[in-house]
Design a protein around this motif. Structure first.
Motif, short mmCIF file in Angstrom:
data_model
loop_
_atom_site.label_atom_id
_atom_site.label_comp_id
_atom_site.label_asym_id
_atom_site.label_seq_id
_atom_site.Cartn_x
_atom_site.Cartn_y
_atom_site.Cartn_z
N SER A 213 57.97 4.85 44.67
CA SER A 213 58.40 3.90 43.87
C SER A 213 57.79 2.70 44.58
O SER A 213 58.06 2.46 45.33
CB SER A 213 59.67 4.04 42.85
OG SER A 213 59.90 3.16 42.55
N ASP B 205 60.48 9.13 37.98
CA ASP B 205 60.42 7.50 38.53
C ASP B 205 59.76 8.02 39.79
O ASP B 205 59.61 7.30 40.58
CB ASP B 205 61.28 6.53 38.72
CG ASP B 205 61.92 6.22 36.93
OD1 ASP B 205 61.16 6.62 36.33
OD2 ASP B 205 63.28 6.11 37.20
N LYS C 124 56.88 5.09 39.54
CA LYS C 124 57.32 3.78 38.96
C LYS C 124 56.58 2.63 39.70
O LYS C 124 56.70 3.05 41.40
CB LYS C 124 58.49 4.15 38.04
CG LYS C 124 59.29 2.92 37.48
CD LYS C 124 60.57 3.18 37.49
CE LYS C 124 61.25 1.68 35.99
NZ LYS C 124 62.39 2.24 36.45
#
Length: 465
Positions: free
Chosen positions: A408, A427, A430
């Motif tokens: 992320s 995620d 992300k």
């Protein structure tokens, strides 16, 4: 009438909630009696005779800790067992009351002692005692016994004391000298942590065991230790344990360099955590670098020798000036957060037969733009490379798991996912707005489609452009 009834119901509910909130937490012992594990109290606490119908006989470790308003505690005779300082960080505690006939506890000059194990349990911080004379016959200074007593200036320890417990003198900021008698055999983990005014402390020849960095944050300390000590060596501001060939700690905080003694096999937990070292030389005898061992903000460079097999959690975390690191082929374990927040780290070369890069191992290494991953890698943990600057990553064949938020906000442009990957956490990619995923892995492709992550050669997400 309805309003009055509603107010009564609300008041009753509040009273019930308060009663519930103030209930003491406990566990049942083998004999059916209760040990209080978390006390709920305000300015005073009278240890109850029963909880939920169970007779109370014990108070557990740290059971009433951090009760900010607690001033007085009464411990009746039916309490026959007490754990490690139940009242640590109760900074206003002034008085502990036990009867003169108490079977297992005693209070002498305001200080609480346990009779069966001859242990000093607690010096109430609210007493603001400047001097404490421990009675002869006491064997143990318990965990956190003096913790937070920042008025203490004079201490008399008798020659019956054998054990200095974990964090025993934590944050005793005014004491300048402590004389340990020749009866002391054990100094516990972080026993003198952050005693900022402590200047002089002797370690007698009777000491056989020293725990995790006992003197961290005691920045003015000068140790007195004999050159022929049977269990310890003090050299160039560093303390070593002979039995396990361990660097215990760098005592001299303002030293800028450390050459660890040849023959050392373990760099102990938090050994250099409070030092200001810019350079550290590790000999090729070292096998283990324990948790937090070299977490020194000023560290500029490090060479990990090929003798090292184990790097613990947070071993190099917060090394703010470290530019590059090579984890040699000998390393089989790389701990979680090992290089977390090494804010200037640009390059990491992991050569060892490592199967797992743990949670947050390189998180918040904001300038990390190059990483070499070993072919043995099977799992990348949660947030392992979160908030880095990787750009392009090719994951090795054989990798099976990519943890949640693993990459992320890693400034990814492209990442290649092998066919072997079977699990990708939430995620994982992300906050990488320019990312394109390259993969032939059908599971990875579906993950990307489900999470609206662009795939190379996939026109099904054209509408996101």
């Amino acid at each position: 009438m309805k309003k009055t009834l509603l107010l009564k119901i609300l008041l009753l509910a509040l009273l019930l909630c308060s009663a519930t909130a103030l209930a003491d937490a406990y566990v049942l012992l083998e004999d059916g009696t209760a040990m209080i594990t978390r006390a709920s109290c305000y300015k005073s606490w009278n240890v109850p005779e029963t909880v939920d119908g169970h007779p109370v006989t014990a108070i557990g470790d740290f059971a009433a800790q951090s009760e900010d308003y607690l001033e007085t505690v009464t411990i009746p005779d039916y309490v026959t067992s007490i754990g490690e300082n139940p009242f640590r960080f109760c900074n206003k505690l002034k008085e502990i009351v036990v009867s003169p006939e108490h079977p297992t506890l005693a209070v002498v000059d305001g200080v609480l002692y346990s009779k069966p194990d001859k242990r000093l349990v607690c010096v109430p911080p609210g007493l603001k005692k400047r001097a404490v004379a421990i009675p002869k016959g006491i064997r143990i200074i318990g965990a956190y016994a003096f913790g937070g007593n920042d008025h203490l200036k004079n201490l008399d320890i008798p020659d019956t004391v054998e054990v200095i417990g974990t964090y025993a003198f934590y944050l005793c900021n005014w004491i300048e000298e402590i004389v340990l008698p020749n009866s002391v055999t054990t100094i516990g983990d972080r026993a003198f942590l952050s005693c900022s005014s402590l200047e002089r402390l002797n370690i007698p020849n009777s000491v056989r065991e020293v725990g995790i960095n006992p003197f961290g944050g005691s920045e003015n300390l000068k140790l007195k230790i004999s050159s022929n000590h049977p269990a310890l060596t003090y050299s160039n501001g560093a303390l070593y344990s002979k039995a396990d060939k361990r660097l215990v700690c760098q005592v001299k905080r303002n030293a800028t360099s450390l050459s660890i003694a040849k023959g050392t096999e373990i760099i102990g937990e938090d050994a250099c955590a409070f030092a200001e070292l810019r350079s550290i030389t590790i000999p090729n005898t070292v096998k283990r670098i324990e948790n937090g061992a070299l977490s020194s903000f000023e560290l500029r460079s490090i060479t990990i020798p090929s003798s090292v097999t184990y790097i613990g959690d947070e071993a190099f975390s917060f090394c703010g000036y470290l530019k590059s690191v090579t984890v040699p082929a000998s390393v089989t374990h790389l701990g979680a957060r090992a290089f977390e927040r090494c804010s200037e780290l640009k390059k990491a070369d992991i050569r060892g037969p490592i199967e797992t890069i743990g949670p947050k191992t390189f998180s918040d290494c904001a300038e990390l733009s190059s990483v070499t991953l070993p072919e043995t890698l099977r799992e990348i943990g949660e947030s392992a490379f979160e908030r880095t600057y990787l750009g392009t990553v090719k994951l090795p064949e054989g990798l099976t798991t990519i943890g949640a938020k693993a990459f992320s906000a890693a400034n990814l442009k492209t990442i290649t996912i092998p066919d072997s990957v079977t699990e990708i956490g939430p995620d994982a990619f992300k906050n990488n707005p320019d990312l394109i995923v390259k993969t032939e892995n059908e599971y990875a492709k579906q993950y990307c489609r489900d999470n609206k992550v662009p795939l190379a050669g996939d026109d099904s997400l054209d509408w996101l452009k």
